[in-house]
Design a protein around this motif. Sequence first.
Motif: not given
Length: 620
Positions: A292-297, A260-267
Amino acid sequence: MSQQNINTTNLSYSSSIPVSEVYWSLVEKADKKFSKIRDLPYYERNRYDTYFYKVFKVYTQLWKFQQENREKLVEAGLKRYEIGEIASRIAQLYFGQYMRTSDMSYLSESYIFYEAILTREYFRDGLHQHLNLANKQLRFLARFLMVCLVLNRREMVHQLVNQLKMWLDECKRVFQETDFKEWKLVVQEIVRFLKADTAFMNIRPLRYSLVLDPRPDDLPHVSASVRSLKLRDAILSSYHHNEIKFSELTLDTFRMLQCLEWEPSGSFYQSSNIKTGQNGGPGPSRINYSQDIADPSLPPNPRKAILYRPSVTHFLAVLATICEELPHDGVLLIYLSASGAQNSINAAENINRNFQSHTISSDATSASPFSSPCNSPNPTLGLNKGDCMDDLGGCLHFGTRGNRGLNCIYPSDIIPFTRRPLFIVIDSDGSEAFKAIKGSEKGEPAALLISPSSTIPIAGTDFSRSPSGSSFTIFLTAPLQAFCLLLGILGSENEMDTYTEAEKLLSSSLNDWGSTLATSDNLDLVWAQILRDPFLRRLLLRFLFCRAVLTLYKPTFNKKEFLPECMPSLPDSLLPTSTICRTTVLQMAHIFGATDRFILSEEIILPENRPEDMEVVAPS
């Protein structure tokens, strides 16, 4: 000393006040705030956000102050383990906020601080002289292990397990072995956990990947007149006797959490800047806030409350709070996995008849709904064995000996909360009783996925829970691995090409099934309104695959007790006996050379195009 004499905002201090006094004043202030937020429940998220950031502000000041004045503080007697304690508190704060929000950025930051503690060996000095310090080191390793497990950093997990074993052996040699009995159990738990959650079970991320899974914008639209609901919250609870777990995270809830979570991108996983402070001490150079650290995608993860062995009072308190906070366009997922009990053959009828008179009783020994169930007194004291079972049908046992009353969750406990949209997953041999929810809703029709009432026969084993967790939950979280385990295929590196071929086929098939659902004229509104949510859509399609496989699998063929069910029913075009479902099962079986293990009609033939020739993505 008055705080008015300390300018903690600018981290400056009066020359008349020793640096050590300023530092210890900040430590005292931080400790008080930490002790308060540590005891707050994870599930009341919105209420405590402001206080969380206040605690972070204090620790930001403390961390910067000790970095900028490290040399003077060391001269004044600051010990390395005291620096490690600050870093550990910050890591705990980040992990706690991840548990409240499901924001992966907090989990990543927790990892960064724990890794700094490990690298700098803050707790090593004096380890052999102080029992308290030895326990601090072991607690640090256990907490870091939990972060690495959830973050899926498997190499670090195995490194930490080895360190935990090594330090435990060393501590038992230096101190009395009886002081470390509980730590021996911790080591046994994590070893058993990793033995079950193998590399084969993680051949692809369990989290929703924008690289491997369909992008949300590409999902087929349902009718424009149907409202679109989103999964906003989830309650995940599992308890079975001798269940595989680490701390209070069971193997089944661990898999559902990731699913139930998104897989973080490589960046996303970029290591933070490391700078050398005074006294040559590198460490995390700042405490980041989420922006500051969130993955915007990535969209936000659904928030999750993980409950281990909850009393009914605790469960209802969490359920009520989350329903109260649920957005108007939100769905709450409830996942319950536990042993069941059936008091009557016609449980659904009994529950519907007696719901209005059902009351939840408690006594003076019951646990507070806001306290940890494992630290509470036995909530069943003073209850007779059958007190809460009379005329109430089946329930799920969340107690160690199958005690009833406050150890059990009944279908009628959930019915009052059907005023909000619920997506309910019941994984239990007593799941049959929860069909009673359907037709008894108080405003919003509920969606139910119900496991088989009998354990699924797995090739080479006598039961479906022990080797790798619940088979039904594996089908919902890792369907390819579930299919292989059903056939007794445990996986090897030599077969990766076969798995890749099967992944492509499964993904293509599930995406086709999703399109079939979206264009169906008789799709129930309950399913239509959640079909645009990527997490719920994926669970529903994997349920269809599970149902088709078990319906056509020879050992479970024509045996209702081995088949999962959903309520309301889905279109006949995706029944297990439909051509589209039987073809997929035949193709999957053919890839693994197991067509003789299924009952398949002769008119179903393999398509001419091989799966590797299809332009598809990995499985949904």
